[in-house]
Enzyme design. Structure first.
Site, PDB file in Angstrom:
ATOM      1  N   GLU A 168      46.345  10.831 -34.377  1.00 26.07           N
ATOM      2  CA  GLU A 168      47.409  11.225 -35.166  1.00 26.07           C
ATOM      3  C   GLU A 168      47.174  13.134 -35.188  1.00 26.07           C
ATOM      4  O   GLU A 168      45.922  13.366 -35.660  1.00 26.07           O
ATOM      5  CB  GLU A 168      47.422  10.943 -36.670  1.00 26.07           C
ATOM      6  CG  GLU A 168      48.498  11.541 -37.580  1.00 26.07           C
ATOM      7  CD  GLU A 168      48.784  10.719 -39.039  1.00 26.07           C
ATOM      8  OE1 GLU A 168      48.225   9.618 -38.839  1.00 26.07           O
ATOM      9  OE2 GLU A 168      49.654  11.212 -39.490  1.00 26.07           O
TER      10      GLU A 168
ATOM     11  N   SER B 163      50.686   3.622 -45.125  1.00 26.02           N
ATOM     12  CA  SER B 163      51.714   4.599 -45.519  1.00 26.02           C
ATOM     13  C   SER B 163      52.637   4.003 -46.328  1.00 26.02           C
ATOM     14  O   SER B 163      53.788   4.819 -47.033  1.00 26.02           O
ATOM     15  CB  SER B 163      52.647   5.248 -43.917  1.00 26.02           C
ATOM     16  OG  SER B 163      53.009   4.161 -43.441  1.00 26.02           O
TER      17      SER B 163
ATOM     18  N   GLU C 285      40.482   3.948 -40.128  1.00 26.55           N
ATOM     19  CA  GLU C 285      40.515   5.188 -39.744  1.00 26.55           C
ATOM     20  C   GLU C 285      39.019   5.464 -39.320  1.00 26.55           C
ATOM     21  O   GLU C 285      37.906   5.227 -39.950  1.00 26.55           O
ATOM     22  CB  GLU C 285      40.722   6.072 -40.776  1.00 26.55           C
ATOM     23  CG  GLU C 285      42.037   5.866 -41.298  1.00 26.55           C
ATOM     24  CD  GLU C 285      42.835   6.744 -42.135  1.00 26.55           C
ATOM     25  OE1 GLU C 285      42.153   7.598 -42.781  1.00 26.55           O
ATOM     26  OE2 GLU C 285      43.932   6.733 -42.526  1.00 26.55           O
TER      27      GLU C 285
END
Ligand code: KIV
Length: 269
Positions: free
Chosen positions: A186, A50, A119
């Site tokens: 998430e 991020s 991920e």
């Protein structure tokens, strides 16, 4: 003077998960904030990709390079004395082969990370097994996965319908079997994340995944209200009414530990 904290270890995080002692995690990108998060009692710092959005002003995390991640991991580790340090494997640093994934993970560990995050889902369990068996603990990020935002059709809650909830549960089991030492969800429904957490042998961290997880993470710049513009519904402004950044971070830690953040009806799906 702040008393020295005992370093947070992986067995300690697993023990916290088993005993229901909530884990407070925040993103962090530099040594100054790492020092502050450490004295404020944050258990886990995430050098998230991020940083592409919050530090570099990009529209997505995809352009973040391994070199960017190594640089920021080095900075954070200089400031972090007690927290467990997790670094993101950026887009295109673990996709081509297991060997490439290992080399990228090793670069992050050499920079100071205790654990890497990728991920997960789909093809990734084999990669998780390869890295884990060679001695680097892996956190798998499921649900909404920002690196593949375009193929997910935008910023959407994942696991809302029966088929996609079943897929997330199947992928979770595959990643646990492959040796994932921590899971992160998430933007998934609170009920789904709570069910997964209750059955999981490893800690489950949530962001927009409800209060039933073993712990919570937020992007530092979002919870300090530095990020401008519209923020996701799961973000809370911890700076509001607080006299200092340190007080805001201490409030976040206290609310996560007490289970008063997040409130499913306000911040959840
Ligand atoms: O990169 C990041 O900051 C993350 C969080 C959203 C969990 O992965």
């Amino acid at each position: 003077m702040t008393p020295e904290r005992k370093p947070v270890t992986l067995p300690r995080l697993h023990e916290m998960h088993r005993s229901g002692d909530k884990i407070a995690m925040l993103t962090c990108y530099d040594a100054a904030f790492a020092g502050l998060l450490d004295v404020a009692g944050v258990d886990v710092m995430l050098i998230g990709d991020s940083l592409g959005n919050v530090l570099q002003g990009r529209g997505s995390t995809a352009p973040v390079s391994l070199e960017d991640m190594v640089y920021h991991t080095t900075c954070v580790r200089r400031g972090a004395k007690a927290a467990w340090v997790v670094a993101d494997l950026p887009f295109d640093s673990y996709h081509v082969s297991k060997e490439a994934a290992w080399k990228s993970s090793a670069a992050l560990v050499k920079a100071g990370a205790h654990m890497v995050k990728l991920e997960g889902g789909g093809w990734t369990p084999e990669t998780v097994r390869f890295i884990t068996e060679r001695g680097i603990p892996v956190c798998a990020h499921l649900g909404f996965t920002p690196q593949t935002v375009t193929s997910l059709g935008g910023f959407r809650v994942q696991g809302r319908d029966e088929a996609s909830a079943a897929r997330i549960k199947r992928e979770t089991q595959e990643l646990i079997d492959a040796g994932a030492a921590m899971l992160l969800y998430e933007m998934v429904p609170a009920a789904l994340a709570a069910e997964i957490t209750a059955a999981s042998p490893v800690p489950v961290i949530g962001i927009g995944a409800g209060v039933g997880c073993s712990g919570q993470v937020l992007v530092l710049h979002d919870m300090l209200d530095v990020t401008q513009g519209r923020k996701p519904r799961f973000v809370k402004n911890f700076m509001e009414g607080m006299p200092s950044v340190r007080a805001a971070i201490e409030r976040y830690v206290a609310e996560v530990k007490a289970g008063s953040f997040p409130v499913n009806e306000i911040h959840g799906f």
